[in-house]
Design a protein around this motif. Structure first.
Motif, mmCIF file in Angstrom:
data_model
loop_
_atom_site.group_PDB
_atom_site.id
_atom_site.type_symbol
_atom_site.label_atom_id
_atom_site.label_comp_id
_atom_site.label_asym_id
_atom_site.label_seq_id
_atom_site.Cartn_x
_atom_site.Cartn_y
_atom_site.Cartn_z
ATOM 1 N N LEU A 1 -3.766 -9.101 2.521
ATOM 2 C CA LEU A 1 -5.147 -8.636 2.599
ATOM 3 C C LEU A 1 -6.129 -9.770 2.356
ATOM 4 O O LEU A 1 -5.912 -10.639 1.507
ATOM 5 N N GLU B 1 -9.420 1.437 7.344
ATOM 6 C CA GLU B 1 -8.240 2.207 6.962
ATOM 7 C C GLU B 1 -7.157 1.281 6.437
ATOM 8 O O GLU B 1 -6.991 0.155 6.901
ATOM 9 N N TYR B 2 -6.401 1.789 5.466
ATOM 10 C CA TYR B 2 -5.282 1.057 4.880
ATOM 11 C C TYR B 2 -4.069 1.971 4.930
ATOM 12 O O TYR B 2 -4.056 3.028 4.295
ATOM 13 N N GLN C 1 -10.857 -6.735 1.914
ATOM 14 C CA GLN C 1 -9.927 -5.631 2.109
ATOM 15 C C GLN C 1 -9.291 -5.209 0.789
ATOM 16 O O GLN C 1 -9.203 -4.008 0.476
ATOM 17 N N SER D 1 -11.631 4.084 3.773
ATOM 18 C CA SER D 1 -12.705 3.551 2.960
ATOM 19 C C SER D 1 -13.942 4.439 3.021
ATOM 20 O O SER D 1 -14.398 4.820 4.099
ATOM 21 N N ARG E 1 -6.472 5.708 -7.813
ATOM 22 C CA ARG E 1 -7.208 4.450 -7.820
ATOM 23 C C ARG E 1 -6.769 3.570 -8.986
ATOM 24 O O ARG E 1 -6.622 2.348 -8.833
ATOM 25 N N VAL F 1 -5.103 5.309 3.050
ATOM 26 C CA VAL F 1 -6.420 5.375 2.413
ATOM 27 C C VAL F 1 -7.494 5.039 3.439
ATOM 28 O O VAL F 1 -7.350 4.090 4.211
ATOM 29 N N HIS G 1 -3.619 1.841 -8.030
ATOM 30 C CA HIS G 1 -3.861 0.770 -7.054
ATOM 31 C C HIS G 1 -4.459 -0.462 -7.726
ATOM 32 O O HIS G 1 -4.117 -1.602 -7.383
ATOM 33 N N ASP H 1 -11.906 -3.521 -1.443
ATOM 34 C CA ASP H 1 -12.266 -2.222 -0.895
ATOM 35 C C ASP H 1 -11.160 -1.200 -1.138
ATOM 36 O O ASP H 1 -11.416 -0.068 -1.557
ATOM 37 N N TYR H 2 -9.930 -1.609 -0.909
ATOM 38 C CA TYR H 2 -8.787 -0.701 -1.077
ATOM 39 C C TYR H 2 -8.693 -0.187 -2.509
ATOM 40 O O TYR H 2 -8.539 1.022 -2.742
ATOM 41 N N ILE I 1 0.863 -1.184 0.000
ATOM 42 C CA ILE I 1 0.000 0.000 0.000
ATOM 43 C C ILE I 1 0.894 1.227 0.000
ATOM 44 O O ILE I 1 1.752 1.393 0.876
ATOM 45 N N GLN J 1 -11.231 2.675 -3.795
ATOM 46 C CA GLN J 1 -11.317 4.000 -3.186
ATOM 47 C C GLN J 1 -10.686 5.084 -4.056
ATOM 48 O O GLN J 1 -9.634 4.879 -4.659
#
Length: 375
Positions: A239, A231-232, A243, A200, A261, A198, A264, A246-247, A194, A250
């Motif tokens: 993960l 939170e990340y 997770q 969510s 994004r 970040v 990511h 979701d990460y 990560i 965002q």
């Protein structure tokens, strides 16, 4: 917080393929070892459809596989929706495979990019200028208030072809985001680095949905949720499926919003490929079978007459370390203080020409700023 991981990388087998979407990377390495029974079951689980409006190209035929030379693959990620809801392409990713077929260049098209969407006779859409993620919606109507994302993919593909100058995509897939979660869970999670903190917008720290504000029930609010946020934090973590998904979804609160994004999501593709090809997955028959089944359930595929397994074999020379993540430079368009969408820098036309003419290594050498950092 997710479980933090060290820097150890998963070992790789000698002849493992890597990338087709985040799905085909599980085919060649794992399935070559697992044998024909698993290959057949996986191929049968994939939903083969005519994504490009050419019925002769959908699914697999008895012809000898002719996958060779430079290839361009269109991958579209969508949220699960009913057939009464208009589908939107939440992620649009192009994978360019050069003629050598030992590399993969992955770039994302910003979902808010303002483009010219061509006319589409099947729905009576006359064409117009709009955000590119609306193209699938304009092409999806099939009557009686119903929508078909497969038909919508056809118009989206034509829009991306018009934008990039790519004459025709060699294959394509719709990836269901809910299916991504199942793939990651079947693998036992995925290790990701990560690269920025970040929070969510959608989920609580326990993975459950955040409650919505009553006044935002009609989806008119930019931020309709409230309460504790998952939170990340910067670092390398293993993960769980919810997770990871979701990460990479965002964008609110990130300095570069959708561009962050996109990066990511590309990092997620590479991490999934590496995890899927680790000995922990491919040497465990029960886990491999679950991963292959989950991947099949997540994928709607058009291989231009070649099966998903044919593609897995064709791309067997690509490994996760041979995937180059590309960022398209762009900026927001603000008119009278109001956000109108995104626009690409002029140099993007040079990049698209390099894709079409299969000379990306030379372009990247001259434009290193196009390489996305990987955390």
């Amino acid at each position: 917080m997710p479980k933090k991981s060290g820097n150890r990388r998963a070992p790789m087998w000698a002849r493992l393929c890597a990338i087709f979407g985040c799905v085909l990377m599980v085919v060649s390495g794992g399935a070559l070892i697992a044998g024909q029974a698993v290959l057949a079951r996986y191929a049968g689980a994939v939903d083969n459809q005519d994504l490009f409006g050419d019925a002769s190209s959908a699914g697999a035929t008895e012809k000898v596989s002719d996958i060779k030379g430079a290839q361009n693959i269109l991958l579209v990620g969508i949220d699960p929706r009913t057939d009464e809801q208009t589908p939107l392409s939440d992620s649009i990713i192009v994978v360019h495979i050069p003629q050598s077929m030992d590399q993969a260049y992955i770039f994302s098209v910003p979902r808010d990019l303002v483009v010219d969407i061509p006319a589409f006779d099947k729905t009576g859409f006359r064409g117009g200028r709009s955000k590119i993620n609306a193209a699938m919606g304009y092409g999806s109507a099939i009557g009686n208030g119903k929508h078909d994302p497969v038909q919508g993919f056809d118009l989206l593909a034509k829009t991306v072809q018009q934008l990039t100058g790519i004459d025709k995509f060699d294959s394509g897939a719709i990836i269901n985001f809910g299916g991504f979660k199942k793939i990651v869970d079947a693998m036992g999670g995925v290790t990701m680095t990560i690269d920025q903190n970040v929070k969510s917008e959608h989920l609580q720290p326990n993975g459950k949905p955040r409650p919505r504000l009553a006044r935002c029930a009609d989806n008119t609010c930019d931020h309709p949720y409230y309460g504790p946020q998952a939170e990340y934090k910067v670092g390398t973590y293993h993960l769980q499926g919810w997770q990871a998904l979701d990460y990479v979804r965002q964008r609110y609160g990130l300095p570069k919003s959708d561009y962050d994004r996109q990066r990511h999501q590309q990092q997620f593709i590479k991490a999934m490929a590496e995890q899927a090809l680790s000995k922990d997955v491919i040497s465990n028959p029960a886990k491999l079978d679950k991963v292959l089944k989950a991947a099949g359930d997540a994928l709607t595929f058009d291989g231009n007459g070649n099966s998903v397994v044919d593609w897995g074999f064709a791309l067997k020379g690509i490994r996760s370390q041979n995937m180059t993540l590309i960022k398209l430079p762009g900026q927001s368009m603000i008119v009278n203080g109001r956000y109108q969408g995104e626009a690409l820098d002029d140099s993007a036309q040079e990049f698209f020409a390099a894709v079409k003419e299969d000379r990306l290594p030379d372009f990247i050498f001259k434009h290193p700023e196009y390489i996305n950092k990987e955390g």
